[in-house]
Design a protein around this motif. Structure first.
Motif, PDB file in Angstrom:
ATOM      1  N   VAL A 359       0.863  -1.179   0.000  1.00 48.44           N
ATOM      2  CA  VAL A 359       0.000   0.000   0.000  1.00 48.44           C
ATOM      3  C   VAL A 359       0.898   1.227   0.000  1.00 48.44           C
ATOM      4  O   VAL A 359       1.745   1.379   0.897  1.00 48.44           O
ATOM      5  CB  VAL A 359      -0.925   0.041   1.232  1.00 48.44           C
ATOM      6  N   SER A 379      -2.005  -1.472  -3.709  1.00 46.35           N
ATOM      7  CA  SER A 379      -2.987  -0.404  -3.514  1.00 46.35           C
ATOM      8  C   SER A 379      -2.348   0.978  -3.465  1.00 46.35           C
ATOM      9  O   SER A 379      -1.216   1.138  -2.984  1.00 46.35           O
ATOM     10  CB  SER A 379      -3.771  -0.648  -2.221  1.00 46.35           C
ATOM     11  N   MET A 381      -3.157   5.167  -2.476  1.00 46.20           N
ATOM     12  CA  MET A 381      -3.977   6.193  -1.831  1.00 46.20           C
ATOM     13  C   MET A 381      -3.358   7.550  -2.183  1.00 46.20           C
ATOM     14  O   MET A 381      -2.160   7.757  -1.987  1.00 46.20           O
ATOM     15  CB  MET A 381      -4.005   5.989  -0.308  1.00 46.20           C
ATOM     16  N   ASN A 409      -4.637  -1.281  -7.620  1.00 45.43           N
ATOM     17  CA  ASN A 409      -5.952  -0.852  -7.140  1.00 45.43           C
ATOM     18  C   ASN A 409      -5.841   0.574  -6.609  1.00 45.43           C
ATOM     19  O   ASN A 409      -5.177   0.806  -5.595  1.00 45.43           O
ATOM     20  CB  ASN A 409      -6.446  -1.776  -6.022  1.00 45.43           C
ATOM     21  N   ARG A 411      -7.276   3.156  -4.547  1.00 46.90           N
ATOM     22  CA  ARG A 411      -8.263   3.092  -3.464  1.00 46.90           C
ATOM     23  C   ARG A 411      -8.909   4.449  -3.185  1.00 46.90           C
ATOM     24  O   ARG A 411      -9.453   4.673  -2.109  1.00 46.90           O
ATOM     25  CB  ARG A 411      -7.601   2.574  -2.184  1.00 46.90           C
ATOM     26  N   TRP A 451     -10.035   5.875   6.566  1.00 46.43           N
ATOM     27  CA  TRP A 451      -9.653   5.449   5.215  1.00 46.43           C
ATOM     28  C   TRP A 451      -8.528   4.418   5.279  1.00 46.43           C
ATOM     29  O   TRP A 451      -8.585   3.375   4.617  1.00 46.43           O
ATOM     30  CB  TRP A 451      -9.240   6.688   4.417  1.00 46.43           C
ATOM     31  N   VAL A 455      -8.691   0.457   3.932  1.00 44.24           N
ATOM     32  CA  VAL A 455      -7.770  -0.054   2.908  1.00 44.24           C
ATOM     33  C   VAL A 455      -6.942  -1.213   3.452  1.00 44.24           C
ATOM     34  O   VAL A 455      -6.758  -2.242   2.780  1.00 44.24           O
ATOM     35  CB  VAL A 455      -6.854   1.074   2.378  1.00 44.24           C
ATOM     36  N   GLN A 458      -9.009  -4.300   3.523  1.00 47.60           N
ATOM     37  CA  GLN A 458      -9.217  -4.832   2.169  1.00 47.60           C
ATOM     38  C   GLN A 458      -7.986  -5.584   1.681  1.00 47.60           C
ATOM     39  O   GLN A 458      -8.093  -6.665   1.086  1.00 47.60           O
ATOM     40  CB  GLN A 458      -9.550  -3.684   1.211  1.00 47.60           C
TER      41      GLN A 458
END
Length: 484
Positions: A359, A379, A381, A409, A411, A451, A455, A458
Motif C-alpha cells: 500500500v 494499492s 492512496m 488498485n 483506493r 480510510w 484499505v 481490504q
C-alpha cells in the motif's frame, strides 16, 4: 555497291539506335515501379552522395548500374533519374503551427502530413521504410532546441539521398511528446509505446533515440527515465547530431507521437509488467515468494509506505500524517510501516522500496509513478491540495489511470476542501488553478484514520484469499513478465 553498303550501314546504325532506345525504355519501365515499391534493407556508406546512391541502388534491388556492363546510354539515363529524384526532395517543418490549437487531439503538429499506422490494441506509430512511405526512408534537417518550426523532415528514396546527408545505420526510435522527458509520468507515457512496439516485433532494440518536444530536439531525459530505459534496452545513445550539418537520413525509423494513444489495456499491462521485471533485475532485486510472506502467527504481512515529497503538494504537517498512518498500521497484525522521502532515493532505491510495498500513500505528483514497481493488485492512496477537485480537470486522474493500466488498485483520493474562495481571479478557472496548483496538502485526522483502516482491511482479506488459492510453489500470474 557503295550505295548498298551505305544503306546497309545506315540500317545497321538505325537498328542499333532503336535497340538502345528500346533497352533504355524497358530499363526505365522496370526502374520506376521498383522505386515505387522499395522495402527496408541495410545501409552502405560511401564518401560521396553519388557513390552512396549507387550502393543503395545495387544493394536494395540488385539493379546493375556498372557503366562498363550496362552501357553509357543506360547509365546516363539512370543517373539523370536519380539526380531528378534527389533534387525533388522537399523538407517540411517538423512542427506545423496550423495544428497548434489541437496538438493533443486528432491531427498532431509533429510531421503533420503523415498518417499513423493503426493496429488493434497498439499505440499509433509511423515506420520507415514501409508500404505507407512507399519504400522511402525518413530524413531530418535541423537540430534546433528552441524552435521546432526550424527543424524539418522529408521522405526520400534510398537511391537518391539528399546531397551532403549523413546516413545512420540501424533502428532509430523517434519520440515526440507534448510534455517532457524529465517528469517521471510524462516520460514513461512517452516511452511505453515503443516498448509495446518492440514486444510485438521480436524485441527489437533501437540503435539510438531521437527525442523531440514540440518539434524541438532534446538530448537528454531525466535520470529516472534514463535508468528505466537502460534497465530494459541496455545502453542506448540519445542522438544530438553534434557537429553535423545537413540532413540526417535513417536506415530504419519508428516514430511515436501520441504517447500511449490507442494502446489497449492488456498491452499496457504487459508493457508495465516487462518494465517492472527488468527494473528489478537491473537493480538486483528478487522478490520471489514475497506475496506469500506471513508472520509467525500465519498472518499475511502488509507493507504500508508513506511516500513523501518536498515543496509543492507536500503535506503541510507531515509529522501529523505520519502519526495517523503509523497508528492505524500498528492496529493491524502483520502490518509494517515505512516513510520514504522520494527525493532522497536513487532509481534502484525507489524500485526496492516499491517492490516491498503493498500500500502506498502519497500526495499527487510524479513520485507516484513509482507504483510501477509494486506487484500487481497493490494499492494506491492519493492526496490533493485544495482547488484541484474543482479546477484541475481530467489531468488529476493521471495516477488513477496508471494504477488501472499497471494492474494496481487505486483506493480513492482525498481533496483538501475548498471552504472559501481565495483565488483573486474567481471568474478565470485556469488562473485560479495555477493559484492553487502548487499548494500544500492539509489533513483530516478522522478521515485519514478511517480510510487507512478500510484499505488495510481490504488488502489483508485480498492477501489471505491469494494465499489460499495459490500455494507457495505456484508461480504468480506475472512471473514470466521478463520474457519479452
Amino acid at each position: 555497291m557503295d550505295v548498298e553498303k551505305t544503306s546497309r550501314a545506315f540500317t545497321t546504325r538505325k537498328s542499333s539506335c532503336y535497340s538502345k532506345k528500346i533497352i533504355t525504355a524497358i530499363f526505365l519501365l522496370l526502374l520506376i515501379p521498383k522505386l515505387a515499391h522499395l522495402q527496408a534493407s541495410p545501409f552502405y556508406f560511401f564518401a560521396s552522395p553519388t557513390a552512396t546512391s549507387r550502393a543503395f541502388f545495387n544493394k536494395w534491388k540488385g539493379i546493375a548500374l556498372d557503366d562498363a556492363s550496362a552501357g553509357p546510354s543506360i547509365s546516363k539515363n539512370s543517373d539523370s533519374l536519380i539526380s531528378k529524384l534527389r533534387e525533388s526532395v522537399t523538407f517540411l517543418p517538423l512542427k506545423d503551427l496550423r495544428f497548434a490549437e489541437t496538438a493533443m487531439e486528432g491531427s498532431t503538429w509533429f510531421m503533420s502530413s503523415l498518417n499513423d499506422t493503426h493496429e488493434a490494441n497498439e499505440a499509433e506509430y509511423l515506420y520507415f521504410p514501409s508500404q505507407m512511405s512507399k519504400g522511402r526512408i525518413l530524413c531530418i534537417k535541423g537540430r534546433h532546441a528552441s524552435d521546432g518550426t526550424k527543424n524539418s523532415y522529408a521522405l526520400v528514396w534510398p537511391e537518391a539521398l539528399p546531397r551532403l546527408c549523413h546516413a545512420h545505420e540501424g533502428l532509430d526510435l523517434r519520440v515526440h511528446t507534448y510534455y517532457d522527458y524529465g517528469n517521471l509520468w510524462h516520460g514513461l507515457t512517452g516511452m511505453a509505446p515503443f516498448v509495446g512496439w518492440s514486444m510485438k516485433n521480436n524485441c527489437l532494440n533501437p540503435t539510438r533515440w531521437v527525442l523531440f518536444h514540440w518539434g524541438e530536439l532534446r538530448t537528454k531525459t531525466g535520470s529516472w527515465l534514463q535508468h528505466l530505459m537502460q534497465a530494459h534496452f541496455g545502453e542506448v545513445k540519445i542522438e544530438g547530431f553534434e557537429g553535423e550539418d545537413g540532413p540526417y537520413c535513417f536506415e530504419k525509423a519508428v516514430v511515436m507521437r501520441h504517447n500511449e494513444g490507442s494502446m489497449g489495456k492488456e498491452r499496457k499491462l504487459q508493457v508495465f509488467d516487462l518494465l517492472r521485471c527488468n527494473a528489478r533485475r537491473f537493480c538486483g532485486i528478487s522478490p520471489a515468494g514475497k506475496g506469500q510472506e506471513t508472520n509467525e502467527r500465519g498472518e499475511p504481512i502488509i507493507r504500508l509506505t508513506l511516500l513523501m515529497r518536498r515543496g509543492s503538494r507536500s503535506f503541510k504537517n507531515a509529522a501529523a500524517v505520519t502519526d495517523i498512518f503509523a497508528r492505524e498500521c500498528a492496529k493491524v497484525e502483520g502490518c509494517s510501516f515505512k516513510v520514504a522521502q522520494s527525493e532522497n532515493l536513487s532509481f534502484c532505491d525507489q524500485v526496492r522500496v516499491m517492490t516491498y510495498t503493498n500500500v502506498v500513500a502519497s500526495p499527487h505528483g510524479a513520485q507516484l509513478t513509482n507504483m510501477l514497481f509494486m506487484d500487481r493488485n497493490s494499492s494506491v492512496m492519493e492526496f490533493f491540495p485544495k482547488g484541484w477537485l474543482e479546477l484541475a480537470g481530467v489531468g488529476q486522474y493521471a495516477h488513477h489511470w496508471m494504477a488501472d493500466q499497471s494492474g494496481m488498485n487505486h483506493r480513492g483520493a482525498w481533496w483538501d476542501p475548498l471552504d472559501k474562495t481565495e483565488c483573486p481571479f474567481p471568474q478565470q478557472d485556469l488562473d485560479c488553478f495555477n493559484f492553487y496548483k502548487d499548494g500544500k496538502v492539509g489533513h483530516n485526522k478522522t478521515h485519514f484514520a478511517e480510510w487507512a483502516r478500510i484499505v488495510l482491511d481490504q488488502v489483508k482479506i485480498s492477501k489471505m484469499q491469494i494465499a489460499t488459492r495459490s500455494p507457495t510453489n505456484e508461480p504468480q500470474p506475472n512471473s514470466n513478465a521478463c520474457k519479452c
